[in-house]
Design a protein around this motif. Structure first.
Motif, PDB file in Angstrom:
ATOM      1  N   TYR A   1      -2.253  14.073  -3.506  1.00  0.00           N
ATOM      2  CA  TYR A   1      -2.938  13.264  -4.504  1.00  0.00           C
ATOM      3  C   TYR A   1      -3.237  11.871  -3.994  1.00  0.00           C
ATOM      4  O   TYR A   1      -3.268  10.923  -4.759  1.00  0.00           O
ATOM      5  CB  TYR A   1      -2.084  13.095  -5.765  1.00  0.00           C
ATOM      6  CG  TYR A   1      -1.606  14.359  -6.366  1.00  0.00           C
ATOM      7  CD1 TYR A   1      -2.518  15.323  -6.801  1.00  0.00           C
ATOM      8  CD2 TYR A   1      -0.253  14.610  -6.501  1.00  0.00           C
ATOM      9  CE1 TYR A   1      -2.066  16.497  -7.374  1.00  0.00           C
ATOM     10  CE2 TYR A   1       0.193  15.784  -7.075  1.00  0.00           C
ATOM     11  CZ  TYR A   1      -0.711  16.714  -7.510  1.00  0.00           C
ATOM     12  OH  TYR A   1      -0.272  17.852  -8.077  1.00  0.00           O
ATOM     13  N   SER A   2      -3.423  11.726  -2.701  1.00  0.00           N
ATOM     14  CA  SER A   2      -3.482  10.369  -2.215  1.00  0.00           C
ATOM     15  C   SER A   2      -4.889   9.806  -2.230  1.00  0.00           C
ATOM     16  O   SER A   2      -5.073   8.619  -2.108  1.00  0.00           O
ATOM     17  CB  SER A   2      -2.863  10.275  -0.832  1.00  0.00           C
ATOM     18  OG  SER A   2      -1.842   9.326  -0.839  1.00  0.00           O
ATOM     19  N   VAL A   3      -5.893  10.656  -2.378  1.00  0.00           N
ATOM     20  CA  VAL A   3      -7.247  10.131  -2.512  1.00  0.00           C
ATOM     21  C   VAL A   3      -7.797  10.577  -3.860  1.00  0.00           C
ATOM     22  O   VAL A   3      -7.237  11.454  -4.507  1.00  0.00           O
ATOM     23  CB  VAL A   3      -8.153  10.621  -1.366  1.00  0.00           C
ATOM     24  CG1 VAL A   3      -7.773   9.930  -0.079  1.00  0.00           C
ATOM     25  CG2 VAL A   3      -8.077  12.113  -1.211  1.00  0.00           C
ATOM     26  N   PHE A   4      -8.917   9.980  -4.267  1.00  0.00           N
ATOM     27  CA  PHE A   4      -9.462  10.295  -5.580  1.00  0.00           C
ATOM     28  C   PHE A   4     -10.421  11.470  -5.468  1.00  0.00           C
ATOM     29  O   PHE A   4     -11.443  11.373  -4.777  1.00  0.00           O
ATOM     30  CB  PHE A   4     -10.154   9.059  -6.162  1.00  0.00           C
ATOM     31  CG  PHE A   4      -9.184   7.943  -6.394  1.00  0.00           C
ATOM     32  CD1 PHE A   4      -8.339   7.971  -7.495  1.00  0.00           C
ATOM     33  CD2 PHE A   4      -9.058   6.900  -5.490  1.00  0.00           C
ATOM     34  CE1 PHE A   4      -7.411   6.963  -7.702  1.00  0.00           C
ATOM     35  CE2 PHE A   4      -8.123   5.897  -5.690  1.00  0.00           C
ATOM     36  CZ  PHE A   4      -7.297   5.929  -6.800  1.00  0.00           C
ATOM     37  N   PRO A   5     -10.105  12.559  -6.131  1.00  0.00           N
ATOM     38  CA  PRO A   5     -10.868  13.800  -5.918  1.00  0.00           C
ATOM     39  C   PRO A   5     -12.308  13.719  -6.406  1.00  0.00           C
ATOM     40  O   PRO A   5     -13.131  14.501  -5.969  1.00  0.00           O
ATOM     41  CB  PRO A   5     -10.078  14.841  -6.722  1.00  0.00           C
ATOM     42  CG  PRO A   5      -9.339  14.061  -7.745  1.00  0.00           C
ATOM     43  CD  PRO A   5      -9.030  12.742  -7.108  1.00  0.00           C
TER      44      PRO A   5
ATOM     45  N   PHE B   1       0.818   8.876  -0.367  1.00  0.00           N
ATOM     46  CA  PHE B   1       1.688   9.972  -0.786  1.00  0.00           C
ATOM     47  C   PHE B   1       1.367  11.219   0.018  1.00  0.00           C
ATOM     48  O   PHE B   1       0.314  11.325   0.640  1.00  0.00           O
ATOM     49  CB  PHE B   1       1.456  10.306  -2.264  1.00  0.00           C
ATOM     50  CG  PHE B   1       1.792   9.212  -3.207  1.00  0.00           C
ATOM     51  CD1 PHE B   1       3.110   8.954  -3.529  1.00  0.00           C
ATOM     52  CD2 PHE B   1       0.801   8.445  -3.796  1.00  0.00           C
ATOM     53  CE1 PHE B   1       3.427   7.949  -4.435  1.00  0.00           C
ATOM     54  CE2 PHE B   1       1.099   7.442  -4.687  1.00  0.00           C
ATOM     55  CZ  PHE B   1       2.422   7.186  -5.012  1.00  0.00           C
TER      56      PHE B   1
ATOM     57  N   SER C   1      -7.268  -0.556   3.755  1.00  0.00           N
ATOM     58  CA  SER C   1      -8.427  -1.399   3.460  1.00  0.00           C
ATOM     59  C   SER C   1      -8.030  -2.617   2.635  1.00  0.00           C
ATOM     60  O   SER C   1      -8.746  -3.607   2.594  1.00  0.00           O
ATOM     61  CB  SER C   1      -9.494  -0.595   2.737  1.00  0.00           C
ATOM     62  OG  SER C   1      -9.060  -0.300   1.431  1.00  0.00           O
TER      63      SER C   1
ATOM     64  N   GLY D   1       0.839  -1.211   0.000  1.00  0.00           N
ATOM     65  CA  GLY D   1       0.000   0.000   0.000  1.00  0.00           C
ATOM     66  C   GLY D   1       0.862   1.243   0.000  1.00  0.00           C
ATOM     67  O   GLY D   1       2.025   1.205   0.388  1.00  0.00           O
ATOM     68  N   ILE D   2       0.302   2.350  -0.473  1.00  0.00           N
ATOM     69  CA  ILE D   2       1.093   3.577  -0.536  1.00  0.00           C
ATOM     70  C   ILE D   2       0.254   4.769  -0.082  1.00  0.00           C
ATOM     71  O   ILE D   2      -0.947   4.836  -0.360  1.00  0.00           O
ATOM     72  CB  ILE D   2       1.620   3.803  -1.970  1.00  0.00           C
ATOM     73  CG1 ILE D   2       2.394   5.130  -2.102  1.00  0.00           C
ATOM     74  CG2 ILE D   2       0.470   3.822  -2.971  1.00  0.00           C
ATOM     75  CD1 ILE D   2       3.831   5.053  -1.766  1.00  0.00           C
TER      76      ILE D   2
ATOM     77  N   ALA E   1      -6.697   8.737   3.282  1.00  0.00           N
ATOM     78  CA  ALA E   1      -5.722   8.046   2.431  1.00  0.00           C
ATOM     79  C   ALA E   1      -5.166   6.827   3.149  1.00  0.00           C
ATOM     80  O   ALA E   1      -5.002   5.755   2.554  1.00  0.00           O
ATOM     81  CB  ALA E   1      -4.597   8.995   2.045  1.00  0.00           C
TER      82      ALA E   1
ATOM     83  N   GLN F   1      -7.638  15.487   7.467  1.00  0.00           N
ATOM     84  CA  GLN F   1      -8.744  14.572   7.183  1.00  0.00           C
ATOM     85  C   GLN F   1      -8.465  13.779   5.917  1.00  0.00           C
ATOM     86  O   GLN F   1      -8.716  12.575   5.835  1.00  0.00           O
ATOM     87  CB  GLN F   1     -10.050  15.364   7.049  1.00  0.00           C
ATOM     88  CG  GLN F   1     -10.522  15.944   8.386  1.00  0.00           C
ATOM     89  CD  GLN F   1     -11.612  16.971   8.219  1.00  0.00           C
ATOM     90  OE1 GLN F   1     -11.700  17.638   7.201  1.00  0.00           O
ATOM     91  NE2 GLN F   1     -12.444  17.122   9.239  1.00  0.00           N
TER      92      GLN F   1
ATOM     93  N   GLN G   1      -7.760   4.175   3.297  1.00  0.00           N
ATOM     94  CA  GLN G   1      -7.910   3.564   1.977  1.00  0.00           C
ATOM     95  C   GLN G   1      -6.800   2.551   1.719  1.00  0.00           C
ATOM     96  O   GLN G   1      -7.050   1.425   1.281  1.00  0.00           O
ATOM     97  CB  GLN G   1      -7.875   4.677   0.937  1.00  0.00           C
ATOM     98  CG  GLN G   1      -8.419   4.294  -0.408  1.00  0.00           C
ATOM     99  CD  GLN G   1      -8.313   5.443  -1.380  1.00  0.00           C
ATOM    100  OE1 GLN G   1      -7.340   6.197  -1.375  1.00  0.00           O
ATOM    101  NE2 GLN G   1      -9.319   5.594  -2.209  1.00  0.00           N
ATOM    102  N   ALA G   2      -5.560   2.962   2.019  1.00  0.00           N
ATOM    103  CA  ALA G   2      -4.434   2.062   1.790  1.00  0.00           C
ATOM    104  C   ALA G   2      -4.570   0.824   2.664  1.00  0.00           C
ATOM    105  O   ALA G   2      -4.280  -0.290   2.230  1.00  0.00           O
ATOM    106  CB  ALA G   2      -3.116   2.784   2.079  1.00  0.00           C
TER     107      ALA G   2
END
Ligand SMILES: Nc1ncnc2c1ncn2[C@@H]1O[C@H](COP(=O)(O)OP(=O)(O)OP(=O)(O)O)[C@@H](O)[C@H]1O
Ligand SMILES: Nc1ncnc2c1ncn2[C@@H]1O[C@H](COP(=O)(O)OP(=O)(O)OP(=O)(O)O)[C@@H](O)[C@H]1O
Ligand SMILES: [Mg+2]
Ligand SMILES: [Mg+2]
Lengths: 343, 272, 264, 272, 264
Positions: free
Chosen positions: E82-86, E79, E156, E76-77, E150, E145, E153-154
């Motif tokens: 840009y670590s979540v999907f906008p 950053f 999960s 998992g990563i 992020a 937040q 998400q990683a």
């Protein structure tokens, strides 16, 4: 592209029942729109068990190109363009219905000058390589001038009136309805028109020779519809006026304007007259002028070593040019049937 | 491996890039062959050889009528119109773009007008253009200018407005007047975008040039194409179109190279 | 070199109060470090000091006079980003203020005056260690080098007041320490009045003579709608005290920043 | 205060925005008056009153020939062609743009082709288009599609390529296949740009529509303009141009509003 | 939950060596904090662990096997940006991995399975304190937040290895402390192997069981061309030692980061 090109190959000689012809807006061809709208075409096509689709194309050259490419079986055009585009492009073409010739519809107009000879040294705006160009060449001949004495500016017909309104333009060669609109403007004088060269600018329904040979019914239906329309529109009664009014509106003018245009057009309402015209000597002379004009301007194509390259056939085995490469034929057979009332 | 992680080598990239062009050429050659077999005088899809011959003739032999070598007079005429049109459009767009993007009052005054003008189809108002600009060279240049300037102006104005406010504030704390900021901060940072905007305008500019030359001209690439359309001389039209495409590509390349050299501080768009 | 009086200013944007009841009196030569939660209005406060934003009410006086309605050369600014002009070389960035001052219609010096200005710029660059980079563009510099240039540029106008908005936020700890020294040195030399926003409490206590903490509090203690931020702590530090207070101060504000503006 | 710091109030912004339009109207009215006084039959610059009368007539009275109300049949015909053309272009550009921007192999194959195609002036190849696509509705739609798709494709491809690599890597660590990423990561983020790209394409699309309708059509706004141009009926042309501009402006507005609603997460371009 | 063996990897880009002679053996469940000067190759090292970049030479083994040639769900990563999907809501971001796992041609779950996935996501959101924000878009969240999201998400995907590239660089000290706790807690719970790049030495010593310092050294001590960075210090920390070493460690590396890549 491959499919499309294959699909629009010039129709091979085979019998079929569905035909398409195209026309563009010009006084002598307005009846085609009327024939389509009034149901005359359907009536005559039904009689021969075929269908004929009549399509209006705004851009005249495009309509000829489409016909040449094989998309249409017939197209209204002048004798000159028939020789240069389809015939020159190897598509054997027959003048099925010779509808009229320009008898004043095409004109040379000068601004603030009154004699044709004054044109020397001027820029002349016209649709290059069109019948206007031809008319100009003939006009220059008549006063001992040549094309090198003037400058030709290629100008789109759609913009001719606007062009004339600008101060840059002092001489134009064009056709009706543009001629009458331009003559309304101050200072415009018509110094030469096609009534001086009668019978040289011929408007006809040209059809593919092979298609016609394989489907004589196609020619019969077109001729039948055309001459019925001629009878209706030439009559000075309610129906005739209604027909002419419809044509007038379709070309963007009114009945008076349309009648004025008709006045400078020699319409062959009677098929017998057209048959006589096509069979006469004058048309051969005209076509000779035309083909030499085309050759001089390099329009017959690169493969054309001389004006004789493309053969033109007239009734009675008269042939102009190469008898082995006849690509344009004047065939009065269908007009003659109309005259005889056997359609 | 996922397809998006598969990177072709430089060599296969080259090959892949050529494939579609080759495919089109082959399809064309086949279609042309079929038509020419049916009718050797067919003009619609001339063989490559005859197009090449025609092109060489146009590029080397003087014209029968005028004595000029057609290709070069046409190219020269078109390029000078195009250059003039692009130049004037660039100048107007630069001035208006900076005014609209930088000065709130000018923005309020001019932005709606430029917005409306960018939506008017120029081809529809040709008659008025003729009356105002005449029928000769000027009108052709004017059509190009009118066609591309509003869009370029909007583009530049929005770029000017995008200059970070911090820079403008900073310049003011350094004692700059509005004029000094325009000259030394805004203008230089707008120039690279002007070049980019010109590159985008190349396509439309050629379009308007050809439209103008189709309407009234005595030379030019568009003139020739529309003239020979009268006898369906595709052996002239197709090489001319290829030639125009080549010229457009070269101008694009030249502008890109120029920007990279003249504005080394600006990160160029890169890639596509 | 200037006193700053902030008299009960408040600011609402679109009906939302951002700042309110901000009172502050700063004597000439003070170094005010400003800390506070993200989004509480620190940058907005600097924008008002710079006349980039006008307060909804209240007044800002500099040396006893109402502040000019637009940015002027008496107040210099260094932002976290965008602080130098990307299209000018390092030297060009430093010559620019002289170009502006020239009053020439081209906003550019020529001839001998240009050479003089460039020489002055070069001297300054040597001083801040950017001499070898004079002809590079900012994009070719590291973040720390860019910030050094930005500070030099702001100082070249000899502003009476220097505003810094998270000037070292993007830097390495090592470079940051270097920058602290540079800034302290310059401040001691010129004695200008400094306002510096920072997220780093240690930095605030290390550099400031005074630490201002911005936070949202509700004066009535109730929940009567949203409230704007104000100055909740105003710590005046003796130089000697600073080190000692640093730990205490950090503890003091540690909780506050955890409340972000989003929670409001 | 520096001029760049002077912000007009909302009210004066409104007034300033109207001024240039009013000025143009006044200049037109004067020019028209002068020409009409010199020649009452002049057609070039008709008076506002006669343009208004003509427009009302076109918008309310059925045509003598067809019985249709000309303005509405023309508008309907043009808008449906435009809508179809834009729709097809958007679909092609979206698919190609994602392929080129996202998949290195497709990029290597298609990017050069699309680049070359975006430089070909479509008006120059009109005859070929008409022959390939025929002369009916298809050809008009095709001209729009061919005119705007390459540029839209390039635009979308570069936007797709601009999606931060981090997101793509992240999606892969979350177990996404190339297809899943295309559907769930790339496509949704490309849609707002597609709308923006469509807005930019509106101008050219109208241009190509009018050009196509001028050559082969029996209705449509471009057809009418072309038809009456021969008679220099500026009392029809000018209101038609204004009408087209209004329609273009409304479509632009609709697209902008749509994007703002459909993609709340996307920061819209804002401003100009 | 995995061992990582880095065997003498080196990387050059365009002839310039970035990393060289990097050797590392990490046992399952270690928390490696990575520090080093800006531009020395820390992110590049993570990129190689993620198969985003292939080393010029050397090998990376995970659990004894050569690493997959592209990013996979076992690593998992997170950053810095840009670590979540906008374009997805907070909940949508957390449902996405389940959507991907569904194997459905639309890459989307439907019906009951979708409701289950959403319920699981909501439970996770409650746990990380984002419950009330489930239907917001990331742009509406604060930086902290977003980073919490992020990380959730990683996690999960239950990766065996978690890579973090300056995950807390943009955060307030207060939020940062919260995030440290969150991360420590999750790491203790799942015992995954963690690699975290940071610029904050304190953070490195606070969280890591091992601190890796990257720096450029020339093995021959001479000036034989540019050299790539390698691991210059590899400090294994006892939990108890950490606090004590923090100060010493900070002093140790304080000088190193001042040398940026630009000086190379
Ligand atoms: N133009 C604006 N319109 C609406 N709200 C604004 C505007 N400018 C600032 N704000 C709001 O004002 C508040 C203060 O913003 P400001 O940038 O001053 O915060 P800050 O304390 O500098 O935060 P940070 O530490 O993140 O830089 C924020 O909540 C922001 O949302
Ligand atoms: N694609 C590339 N082309 C050329 N050089 C590159 C490329 N990617 C990275 N580099 C170089 O590799 C070096 C290491 O970069 P990297 O991003 O890994 O540094 P870092 O240690 O993460 O720095 P930071 O702390 O600033 O994030 C840098 O000097 C950079 O210039
Ligand atoms: Mg701030
Ligand atoms: Mg990094």
């Amino acid at each position: 592209l491959g499919v499309a090109a294959g699909g629009t190959l010039p129709a091979a000689a085979q019998s079929k029942t569905d035909f398409k012809v195209c026309w563009s807006i010009y006084v002598g061809w307005m009846p085609w729109g009327y024939i389509a709208d009034s149901g005359l075409m359907k009536k005559w096509a039904d009689k021969y068990g075929i269908t004929v689709d009549i399509v209006q194309i705004n851009d005249y050259v495009e309509s000829i190109n489409q016909y040449t490419a094989g998309t249409y079986d017939g197209c209204s055009m002048t004798n000159m363009d028939a020789l240069s585009i389809p015939a020159g492009g190897g598509v054997d073409t027959t003048a099925l219905i010779v509808g009229d010739f320009s008898n004043g519809n095409d004109a040379v107009i000068l601004k603030d000058k009154t004699a044709l000879a004054d044109i020397a040294g001027q820029s002349v705006n016209l649709v290059e390589l069109s019948v206007s160009h031809y008319l100009l060449a003939r006009a220059l001949d008549s006063v001992g001038l040549a094309e090198k004495d003037i400058t030709v500016v290629n100008t789109s017909d759609a913009d001719m009136i606007a062009a004339y309104s600008t101060s840059d333009v002092s001489a134009v060669v064009t056709w009706n309805p543009l001629v009458s609109a331009i003559l309304e403007q101050p200072g415009a004088t018509k110094v030469f028109d096609s009534s001086a060269i009668p019978g040289e600018i011929i408007d006809a329904m040209m059809v593919n020779t092979e298609t016609l040979a394989a489907n004589p019914d196609f020619g019969k239906a077109l001729a039948g519809a055309w001459y019925e329309a001629m009878t209706i529109m030439s009559a000075d009664d309610e129906a005739g006026r209604a027909a002419r009014t419809a044509m007038a509106t379709a070309s963007g003018t009114d009945l008076a304007g349309f009648d004025a245009q008709l006045a400078s057009t020699k319409m062959y309402y009677d098929p017998a007259e057209a048959v006589a015209f096509v069979g006469g000597e004058d048309i051969v002379k005209s076509m000779d002028y035309v083909r030499n004009f085309l050759f001089d301007h390099g329009i017959l194509g690169e493969g054309a070593p001389s004006a004789d390259f493309v053969g033109i056939a007239f009734p009675g085995e008269k042939i102009l040019g190469d008898a082995n490469n006849v690509k344009l034929r004047f065939d009065p057979a269908f007009m003659a049937e109309a005259a005889a009332g056997t359609l | 491996m996922r397809i998006i992680n598969q990177f072709p080598t430089r060599r296969s990239r080259l090959i892949l890039g050529v494939v579609p062009f080759a495919a089109i050429a082959v399809i064309y050659a086949l279609a042309s062959r079929i038509r020419l077999e049916a009718n050797p005088a067919d003009r619609l899809l001339p063989a490559f050889s005859s197009m090449f011959d025609t092109f060489v003739r146009l590029a080397t032999e003087p014209d029968r009528r005028s004595g000029d070598i057609v290709l070069w007079t046409d190219t020269l005429a078109s390029l000078s119109r195009l250059g003039l049109g692009l130049g004037i459009a660039a100048a107007i767009a630069l001035v208006l773009g900076i005014m609209i993007g930088f000065v709130p009052k000018f923005r309020a005054t001019l932005a709606p007008l430029v917005g409306a003008m960018s939506l008017i189809p120029p081809l529809a108002i040709l008659p008025i253009l003729f009356i105002v600009f005449g029928l000769d060279e000027l009108s052709k240049v004017a059509l190009i200018v009118i066609g591309i300037t509003p869009v370029m102006t909007r583009d530049l104005a929005s770029r000017v407005a995008d200059i970070p406010e911090e820079q403008i504030v900073k310049a003011q704390t350094l004692g700059a007047s509005s004029w000094a900021m325009t000259l030394r901060v805004v203008l230089p940072q707008t120039l690279p975008r002007l070049v980019a905007s010109l590159r985008l305008a190349l396509g439309p500019a050629w379009l308007f040039l050809i439209a103008a030359e189709a309407i009234a001209a005595t030379d030019g690439l568009g003139y020739r194409i529309f003239l020979v359309r009268r006898y369906l001389a595709m052996d002239v039209i197709l090489p001319y179109v290829a030639w125009i495409t080549l010229l457009a590509w070269l101008s694009d390349l030249a502008l890109r190279e120029f920007a990279a050299r003249a504005f080394p501080w600006s990160k160029s768009g890169g890639g596509l | 070199m200037s006193t700053v009086d902030v008299q009960n200013i408040a600011l609402s944007i679109g009906g939302v109060p951002i700042l309110e009841r901000v009172n502050l009196s700063v004597t000439s030569g003070e170094f005010c470090a400003i800390v506070g939660a993200s989004g509480c209005g620190k940058s907005t406060f600097l924008r008002m000091l710079l006349s980039q934003q006008r307060p909804s009410s209240g007044a800002i006086l500099i040396d006893g006079e109402t502040v000019a309605p637009e940015p002027t050369p008496d107040r210099g600014i260094v932002f976290q980003k965008y602080s130098v002009f990307p299209h000018l070389t390092v030297a060009g960035n430093l010559v620019l203020p002289a170009d502006f001052a020239s009053g020439s219609p081209l906003a550019r010096l020529f001839g001998a005056r240009r050479r003089n200005a460039r020489a002055a710029a070069m001297a300054m660059l040597e001083k801040i260690g950017l001499g070898p980079h004079a002809d590079k563009y900012p994009a070719q510099l590291s973040g720390g080098q860019q910030q050094r240039l930005a500070i030099a540029q702001a100082l070249s106008m000899k502003p009476k007041i220097l505003l810094l908005d998270e000037p070292f936020g993007a830097l390495d700890p090592g470079i940051r320490a270097d920058m602290h020294e540079l800034l302290s040195g310059l401040w001691k030399e010129t004695r200008m009045t400094v306002f510096m926003v920072t997220h780093d409490i240690g930095e605030a206590f290390k550099l400031g003579t005074r630490v201002l903490v911005f936070d949202k509090i509700r004066p009535d203690g109730g929940k009567a709608g949203p409230a704007g931020a104000t100055i909740t702590y105003d710590l005046k530090l003796d130089r000697e005290q600073r080190r000692a207070r640093a730990l205490a101060g950090a503890a003091l504000v540690a909780a506050a920043p955890a409340r972000t503006a989003n929670d409001a």
